[in-house]
Design an enzyme around this catalytic site. Structure first.
Site, PDB file in Angstrom:
ATOM      1  N   GLU A 284      51.238  38.955  57.250  1.00  0.00           N
ATOM      2  CA  GLU A 284      49.979  39.072  56.480  1.00  0.00           C
ATOM      3  C   GLU A 284      48.806  39.332  57.425  1.00  0.00           C
ATOM      4  OE1 GLU A 284      49.540  36.109  53.392  1.00  0.00           O
ATOM      5  OE2 GLU A 284      47.377  36.396  53.389  1.00  0.00           O
TER       6      GLU A 284
ATOM      7  N   LYS B 227      49.327  27.281  49.675  1.00  0.00           N
ATOM      8  CA  LYS B 227      49.928  28.504  50.223  1.00  0.00           C
ATOM      9  C   LYS B 227      49.151  28.937  51.458  1.00  0.00           C
ATOM     10  CE  LYS B 227      50.643  33.127  50.591  1.00  0.00           C
ATOM     11  NZ  LYS B 227      49.909  34.078  51.432  1.00  0.00           N
TER      12      LYS B 227
ATOM     13  N   ASP C 198      63.216  26.017  60.810  1.00  0.00           N
ATOM     14  CA  ASP C 198      63.668  26.431  59.484  1.00  0.00           C
ATOM     15  C   ASP C 198      62.495  26.331  58.500  1.00  0.00           C
ATOM     16  OD1 ASP C 198      64.764  26.547  56.958  1.00  0.00           O
ATOM     17  OD2 ASP C 198      66.470  25.270  57.418  1.00  0.00           O
TER      18      ASP C 198
ATOM     19  N   HIS D 104      39.690  39.905  54.450  1.00  0.00           N
ATOM     20  CA  HIS D 104      41.064  40.308  54.163  1.00  0.00           C
ATOM     21  C   HIS D 104      41.210  41.825  54.225  1.00  0.00           C
ATOM     22  CE1 HIS D 104      44.882  38.903  52.626  1.00  0.00           C
ATOM     23  NE2 HIS D 104      44.938  40.016  51.916  1.00  0.00           N
TER      24      HIS D 104
HETATM   25  C1  MEV Z   1      46.120  34.142  51.085  1.00  0.00           C
HETATM   26  O1  MEV Z   1      47.322  34.393  51.780  1.00  0.00           O
HETATM   27  C2  MEV Z   1      45.788  32.674  51.133  1.00  0.00           C
HETATM   28  C3  MEV Z   1      44.570  32.259  50.299  1.00  0.00           C
HETATM   29  O2  MEV Z   1      44.738  32.684  48.953  1.00  0.00           O
HETATM   30  C4  MEV Z   1      44.474  30.765  50.403  1.00  0.00           C
HETATM   31  C5  MEV Z   1      43.437  30.147  49.476  1.00  0.00           C
HETATM   32  O3  MEV Z   1      43.138  30.715  48.420  1.00  0.00           O
HETATM   33  O4  MEV Z   1      42.992  29.040  49.810  1.00  0.00           O
HETATM   34  C6  MEV Z   1      43.322  32.927  50.822  1.00  0.00           C
END
Ligand code: MEV
Length: 442
Positions: free
Chosen positions: A85, A280, A296, A393
């Site tokens: 990413e 995430k 792992d 991003h």
């Molecule tokens: C993207 O990989 C992760 C985010 O969505 C985490 C978040 O929203 O806190 C930017």
């Protein structure tokens, strides 16, 4: 057209590729070329990778990046991260630098106990089983001494074996619930070998135990396996600074930033849809380091998400508070990691990654991984509550878009400059590249 095949694993690598290419790619040499393009020219190295798994046909690359300037408990680290990413490593580096100027990260290992279970069925009086367990427990330990000897000499081994009655959840279901200390090893093989030995001894001894009625002797072992839920293998990572110091680099004051940050955390604490994405973001950092250090990541993912639901509803792993004008941001996560065994001594890049981290113990690696997760989470929330996530991003994604359009180096340089002041979107890049190409043609 798909078709079945028997004996596939016995075919040579090139015959396997022939079959794949013939069955799925209409004999296209292009598919074969792509697969072979990723083979390593060093045959020994390639063979090492071939033998990690079965039916290897090629290597699957992920970028290995590094995030420098991480100060953890006063020590500086450059953290290796394997991830696809685009914005993750940049975000980690930015957060590392931000906290470097504010005292760095603190991390503490709270506990290191791992768990394994022998799941079995017993049809009889619970008191008789309890009596049997008490009698057989020392034998379980002694019969596994050939497996535990080395681990014990290093200070680890089996901590305890408990008998757990689960019949309220499932008829005749009991467990041997075993806790382990596996030191610098992740310990999966050690734990599973111990458990299988316990199960064997348990079953054999039950058959000759005097205190059982006939039908009680026939204990049915269902399975013996470690648990990836390790709430007692826990690490805490934390950062803190004066509220006013949060202002730097933001368009809002430290106080406004802290308030909004706390609000974002509070939302993730109560709203599972947000909590999953929030966590995430944490796992972006955690997984990248776990993968780079040959651990792992599926086990870590499963365990961490289970931990996020430990109070009955899925919630944020991280928390924040302001007290006496001090902003504190922290999380506790379970991480069963190893720095010896498994891939750690085999994969040359994993060895290199561990060397880069000063050959950490498993405890130190737990701290580094947790910090990478917290840093990632901080960077994400910081963007979300200020500029929005897309600005950073898409900036990082720009090169991917340019590569999709097969931009050459000169075009990339011009458009990277151009998009320093423009909003990046797929169509904006497409238009800008088309304009540039027209200009050059003119
Ligand atoms: C993207 O990989 C992760 C985010 O969505 C985490 C978040 O929203 O806190 C930017």
């Amino acid at each position: 057209m798909s078709k079945t095949i028997s004996g596939f694993s016995k075919l040579s690598k090139s015959k396997k590729i022939d079959w794949i290419v013939e069955t799925y790619f209409s004999h296209s040499k292009d598919a074969e070329r792509v697969l072979k393009q990723y083979w390593n020219t060093d045959e020994k190295l390639q063979q090492l990778h071939d033998e990690f798994i079965e039916n290897t046909i090629s290597n699957y690359y992920l970028p290995l990046g590094v995030a420098p300037n991480f100060q953890i408990n006063g020590k500086l680290y450059t953290i290796p991260m394997a991830i696809e990413e685009s914005s993750v490593v940049a975000a980690a580096s930015k957060a590392a630098k931000f906290w470097l100027d504010r005292g760095g990260f603190k991390a503490t290992v709270l506990s290191t106990t791992k768990i394994g279970q022998v799941h079995f069925l017993y049809d009889g009086a619970p008191e008789n089983l309890k009596h049997f367990f008490k009698t057989v427990k020392p034998k379980l330990i002694s019969a596994s001494s050939h497996i535990t000897k080395n681990m014990e000499s290093r200070g680890g081994g089996v901590i305890d074996i408990e008998l757990r009655d689960k019949t309220n959840s499932l008829k005749n279901y009991y467990q041997l619930h075993v806790s382990f200390e596996t030191l610098d090893a992740m310990g999966a093989n050690f734990i599973n070998s111990c458990l299988e030995q316990f199960a064997k001894t348990f079953k054999e001894e039950a058959l000759v135990f005097d205190g059982f009625f006939k039908k009680e002797k026939n204990i049915q072992i269902v399975m013996s396996i470690l648990s990836n839920y390790v709430p007692d293998c826990l690490v805490r990572a934390e950062v803190s600074c004066k509220v006013a110091d949060l202002a730097e680099g933001n368009s809002i004051s430290g106080e406004a930033f802290a308030n909004k940050f706390l609000q974002a955390i509070a939302i993730a604490e109560v709203e599972p849809h947000r909590a999953v994405t929030h966590n995430k973001g944490i796992m972006n950092g955690v997984d990248a380091v776990v993968l780079a250090t040959g651990n792992d990541f599926r086990a870590i993912e499963a365990g961490v998400h289970a931990y996020a639901s430990k109070n009955g509803s899925y919630s944020s792993l991280s928390h924040a508070k302001v007290e006496n004008d001090i902003f504190t941001f922290w999380m506790e996560i379970p991480l069963a990691l190893g720095t010896v065994g498994g891939l750690t001594g085999l994969h040359p890049l994993v060895k290199l990654a561990l060397e880069l981290l000063h050959k950490p113990s498993a405890k130190e690696l737990m701290q580094i991984v947790a910090v990478a997760g917290l840093a990632q989470n901080f960077a994400a929330i910081r963007s979300l509550i200020t500029t929005g996530i897309q600005q950073g991003h898409m900036k990082m994604h720009l090169l991917n878009i340019l590569n999709q359009f097969e931009a050459n180096e000169a075009e990339k340089a011009i458009l990277t400059e151009h998009f320093k002041t423009q909003t990046v979107s797929y169509s904006a890049v497409s238009d800008a590249l088309a304009n540039l190409r027209v200009k050059i043609d003119d």
